[in-house]
Design an enzyme around this catalytic site. Structure first.
Site, PDB file in Angstrom:
ATOM      1  N   CYS A   1      -3.414   1.001   6.732  1.00 48.49           N
ATOM      2  CA  CYS A   1      -3.423   0.421   7.965  1.00 48.49           C
ATOM      3  C   CYS A   1      -4.295   1.270   9.161  1.00 48.49           C
ATOM      4  CB  CYS A   1      -2.306  -0.128   8.611  1.00 48.49           C
ATOM      5  SG  CYS A   1      -1.334   1.212   8.605  1.00 48.49           S
TER       6      CYS A   1
ATOM      7  N   LYS B   1      12.319  -7.721   1.381  1.00 46.09           N
ATOM      8  CA  LYS B   1      11.434  -8.471   0.611  1.00 46.09           C
ATOM      9  C   LYS B   1      10.164  -7.345   0.219  1.00 46.09           C
ATOM     10  CE  LYS B   1       8.359 -10.839  -0.048  1.00 46.09           C
ATOM     11  NZ  LYS B   1       7.377 -10.584  -1.004  1.00 46.09           N
TER      12      LYS B   1
ATOM     13  N   GLU C   1     -11.344  -6.173   9.202  1.00 44.10           N
ATOM     14  CA  GLU C   1     -10.505  -5.133   8.564  1.00 44.10           C
ATOM     15  C   GLU C   1     -10.923  -5.262   6.990  1.00 44.10           C
ATOM     16  OE1 GLU C   1      -6.316  -5.393   7.798  1.00 44.10           O
ATOM     17  OE2 GLU C   1      -6.237  -3.128   8.068  1.00 44.10           O
TER      18      GLU C   1
ATOM     19  N   GLU D   1       3.868  -4.488  12.355  1.00 40.27           N
ATOM     20  CA  GLU D   1       2.899  -3.364  12.025  1.00 40.27           C
ATOM     21  C   GLU D   1       1.778  -3.967  11.071  1.00 40.27           C
ATOM     22  OE1 GLU D   1       3.073  -0.644  13.502  1.00 40.27           O
ATOM     23  OE2 GLU D   1       5.022  -0.341  13.965  1.00 40.27           O
TER      24      GLU D   1
ATOM     25  N   ASN E   1       0.770  -0.998  -0.077  1.00 36.54           N
ATOM     26  CA  ASN E   1       0.065   0.096   0.182  1.00 36.54           C
ATOM     27  C   ASN E   1       0.771   1.354  -0.104  1.00 36.54           C
ATOM     28  OD1 ASN E   1       0.614  -0.927   2.521  1.00 36.54           O
ATOM     29  ND2 ASN E   1      -1.127   0.197   3.594  1.00 36.54           N
TER      30      ASN E   1
HETATM   31  P1  NAD Z   1       0.291  -9.501   3.488  1.00 35.46           P
HETATM   32  O1  NAD Z   1       0.333  -9.762   4.891  1.00 35.46           O
HETATM   33  O2  NAD Z   1      -0.418 -10.260   2.244  1.00 35.46           O
HETATM   34  O3  NAD Z   1       1.450  -9.270   2.819  1.00 35.46           O
HETATM   35  C1  NAD Z   1       2.545  -8.524   3.369  1.00 35.46           C
HETATM   36  C2  NAD Z   1       3.949  -9.050   2.749  1.00 35.46           C
HETATM   37  O4  NAD Z   1       4.210 -10.168   3.375  1.00 35.46           O
HETATM   38  C3  NAD Z   1       4.347  -9.217   1.327  1.00 35.46           C
HETATM   39  O5  NAD Z   1       5.536  -8.710   0.909  1.00 35.46           O
HETATM   40  C4  NAD Z   1       4.172 -10.425   1.022  1.00 35.46           C
HETATM   41  O6  NAD Z   1       4.657 -10.961  -0.042  1.00 35.46           O
HETATM   42  C5  NAD Z   1       4.755 -11.125   2.333  1.00 35.46           C
HETATM   43  N1  NAD Z   1       4.358 -12.439   2.681  1.00 35.46           N
HETATM   44  C6  NAD Z   1       3.255 -13.134   2.478  1.00 35.46           C
HETATM   45  N2  NAD Z   1       2.954 -14.332   3.187  1.00 35.46           N
HETATM   46  C7  NAD Z   1       4.359 -14.541   3.969  1.00 35.46           C
HETATM   47  C8  NAD Z   1       4.758 -15.414   4.710  1.00 35.46           C
HETATM   48  N3  NAD Z   1       4.209 -16.543   5.082  1.00 35.46           N
HETATM   49  N4  NAD Z   1       5.794 -15.275   5.175  1.00 35.46           N
HETATM   50  C9  NAD Z   1       6.649 -14.135   5.101  1.00 35.46           C
HETATM   51  N5  NAD Z   1       6.183 -13.251   4.253  1.00 35.46           N
HETATM   52  C10 NAD Z   1       5.126 -13.288   3.608  1.00 35.46           C
HETATM   53  O7  NAD Z   1      -0.285  -7.960   3.415  1.00 35.46           O
HETATM   54  P2  NAD Z   1      -0.520  -6.998   2.178  1.00 35.46           P
HETATM   55  O8  NAD Z   1      -1.808  -7.596   1.569  1.00 35.46           O
HETATM   56  O9  NAD Z   1       0.624  -6.739   1.168  1.00 35.46           O
HETATM   57  O10 NAD Z   1      -0.988  -5.476   2.919  1.00 35.46           O
HETATM   58  C11 NAD Z   1      -2.360  -5.274   3.634  1.00 35.46           C
HETATM   59  C12 NAD Z   1      -2.220  -5.557   4.780  1.00 35.46           C
HETATM   60  O11 NAD Z   1      -1.091  -4.744   5.500  1.00 35.46           O
HETATM   61  C13 NAD Z   1      -3.380  -4.869   5.742  1.00 35.46           C
HETATM   62  O12 NAD Z   1      -3.806  -5.863   6.632  1.00 35.46           O
HETATM   63  C14 NAD Z   1      -2.897  -3.551   6.289  1.00 35.46           C
HETATM   64  O13 NAD Z   1      -3.729  -3.428   7.332  1.00 35.46           O
HETATM   65  C15 NAD Z   1      -1.607  -4.041   6.637  1.00 35.46           C
HETATM   66  N6  NAD Z   1      -0.718  -2.732   6.863  1.00 35.46           N
HETATM   67  C16 NAD Z   1      -0.402  -2.338   8.015  1.00 35.46           C
HETATM   68  C17 NAD Z   1       0.297  -1.167   8.450  1.00 35.46           C
HETATM   69  C18 NAD Z   1       0.829  -0.999   9.497  1.00 35.46           C
HETATM   70  O14 NAD Z   1       1.749  -0.061   9.782  1.00 35.46           O
HETATM   71  N7  NAD Z   1       0.184  -1.308  10.466  1.00 35.46           N
HETATM   72  C19 NAD Z   1       0.658  -0.582   7.176  1.00 35.46           C
HETATM   73  C20 NAD Z   1       0.114  -0.893   5.741  1.00 35.46           C
HETATM   74  C21 NAD Z   1      -0.562  -1.937   5.949  1.00 35.46           C
END
Ligand code: NAD
Length: 492
Positions: free
Chosen positions: A287, A178, A385, A253, A155
């Site tokens: 988020c 990554k 969410e 996060e 995002n």
């Molecule tokens: P996601 O959890 O699907 O992916 C995040 C990252 O993790 C990607 O790089 C993905 O390739 C990697 N990943 C996926 N499976 C993994 C595993 N098993 N082990 C290690 N890495 C893995 O999230 P998304 O869809 O990219 O982002 C959206 C989410 O992020 C929302 O839930 C949002 O609330 C959260 N978010 C939180 C914050 C914060 O600061 N709290 C900020 C932005 C987004």
């Protein structure tokens, strides 16, 4: 097949790298629905190589670089990100469909994060600590935690990376990043700036990959000392579990379901503006989205009407157009997820004050900004969410009930209080279980202010002085002062 598409490469040990397998994947532009870039499809072997490079840098040249020299490098990096803001912002828009006007704002501000942590890099101090036994001098050293794995979402790729990277570099760590498979381009392009800034090879490494295996390999890698993750709560749990196998530190996060509490004395037009900023900016894909509107029953109708009328005027369209206020949802799975929540909400009895459906007139993955009323604290759309432009409004009658409703969530990332009563504002802020509380404001961040969540929203804090602690170990050094010996069979 890939002709005409922008090409990106990974960075490992200071060199541009293709995946060891030779595989690549295409990154899609969610507005045009077409691929626009080709990136390496790195896997576990590439992760191994990157972790080795990061370890070698830590034990080599970088390990001897002083905080003063790290500060100078960080200042230069901050300048370079500013000079390249336009190009990097366009890559983020192409990858994620976020508005250019938002991403250029973020990229321009990010230099400030590197400059802030440059200001701290030469001030990471230990302490001299008194002990009951005067024969000892004891002092502490703050040392870099080591090789840090950073896994980021789609995002706001470079902003969320910077919140990790700037303090980690200030602390003297080395890094393997990554980026999300949905938005790898800006991170790969940003990595090219490290050599220009003067960092030794291997301090920053980036591995892109299409499969979740690549992230898994990094999160659980035995050569890593800490994992810093931003993403969904479900993935955060998997990352923390993998890191726990190595007894590694983690910063998480994660997601949120943040409340906006509006009291009857609030300036309702300011509140409506803050509610729009909280849930429709960035197409709700943040988020910290303020997705639950908890409003006093006496002003519910008036406020919902204000928000719904503003939602109806939001300009949806091309994210590159500076007049656009809301772009598409960032990718196909996310679009399906948002549409599913809209259907579920209506099936569970929610009333649509505005929106409620996808907007197919624009093509791409557009969803109308949506205001739902008639929901209850148990509704799926209130509990889970959505990560999209969907606001759920429900009412309270007194302050205690407002707080009970606001805290009735597994999350605890952020929240806002809208009131003119200064006593109430601070009283409620103290009792809201969330890492950030805004009073009469929403969605403001700064490099100096800690950010992170309670409960399912995460672990640890990013930004501010607090983040330096997340990337340093605290070592105690005992120095015997008399030159004598002592009874070896007792604890000193
Ligand atoms: P996601 O959890 O699907 O992916 C995040 C990252 O993790 C990607 O790089 C993905 O390739 C990697 N990943 C996926 N499976 C993994 C595993 N098993 N082990 C290690 N890495 C893995 O999230 P998304 O869809 O990219 O982002 C959206 C989410 O992020 C929302 O839930 C949002 O609330 C959260 N978010 C939180 C914050 C914060 O600061 N709290 C900020 C932005 C987004």
């Amino acid at each position: 097949m890939t002709a005409g598409l922008e090409q990106f490469r990974m960075l490992i040990g200071g060199k541009a790298a293709d995946a060891i397998s030779g595989r690549t994947f295409e990154s899609q532009n969610p507005y045009t629905g077409r691929p626009w870039a080709v990136v390496p499809d790195g896997g576990p072997q590439d992760v191994d190589a990157a972790v080795r490079a990061a370890r070698a840098a830590l034990e080599g040249e970088w390990g001897d670089v002083t905080g003063f020299a790290r500060a100078a490098l960080l200042r230069r990096l901050g300048d370079l990100i500013g000079e390249n803001a336009e190009r990097l912002a366009r890559f983020e828009v192409n990858d994620s469909g976020k508005l250019y006007r938002e991403m250029i704002g973020q990229l321009t501000a990010l230099g400030g994060w590197y400059h802030y942590y440059a200001g701290l890099a030469d001030k990471i101090e230990g302490k001299q600590i008194p002990t009951p036994n005067p024969d000892y001098l004891v002092y502490t050293r703050r040392e870099p935690v080591g090789v840090v794995a950073m896994i980021t979402p789609w995002n706001s790729p470079l902003m969320l990376l910077t919140w990790k990277l700037a303090p980690a570099l200030a602390a003297g760590c080395t890094v393997v990043v990554k980026p999300s498979e949905h938005s790898p381009a800006s991170t790969l392009a940003f990595a090219e700036l490290f050599e220009q800034a003067g960092f030794p090879p291997g301090v920053m490494n980036v591995v892109s990959g299409l499969s979740r295996e690549t992230g898994e390999a990094l999160a659980g890698h035995p050569g890593v000392d800490k994992v810093a993750f931003t993403g969904s709560t479900a993935t955060g749990r998997a990352v923390a579990t993998a890191a726990a196998q190595n007894l590694n530190r983690v910063t998480l996060e994660l997601g949120g379901k943040s409340p906006q509490i509006v009291f009857p004395d609030a300036d309702l037009s300011a509140a409506a503006n803050g509610i729009v900023a909280g849930v429709f900016a960035a197409t709700g894909q943040t988020c910290m989205a303020g997705s639950r509107l908890i409003v006093h029953e006496s002003v519910h109708d008036e406020l919902v009407d204000l928000v719904a009328r503003r939602a109806a005027r939001i300009r949806l369209g091309d994210p590159q157009d500076p007049a656009t206020e809301m772009g598409p949802v960032a990718n196909a799975p996310q679009y399906e997820k948002v549409v599913h929540y809209l259907r579920t909400a209506q099936a569970e009895g929610a009333t649509v004050a505005y929106g409620g459906t996808a907007d197919s007139s624009l093509g791409g993955y557009f969803v109308k900004p949506t205001v739902l009323t008639g929901v209850s604290p148990e509704s799926t759309v209130v509990r889970e969410e959505v990560f999209g432009p969907v606001l759920s409004a429900y009412t309270f009658t007194d302050e205690t009930q407002a707080l009970t409703l606001a805290n009735d969530t597994p999350y605890g990332l952020a929240g806002a209080i809208w009131t003119k009563d200064v006593h109430r504002a601070h009283r409620v802020a103290a009792r809201l279980r969330a890492g950030t509380v805004w009073i009469n404001a929403y969605r403001v961040v700064a490099p100096s202010v800690p950010f992170g969540g309670y409960g399912d929203s995460g672990l640890g804090r990013e930004n501010g002085l607090a983040a330096i602690e997340e990337y340093t170990e605290n070592k105690s050094v005992w120095v015997e002062l008399t030159g004598g010996t002592r009874d070896p069979f007792t604890l000193g």
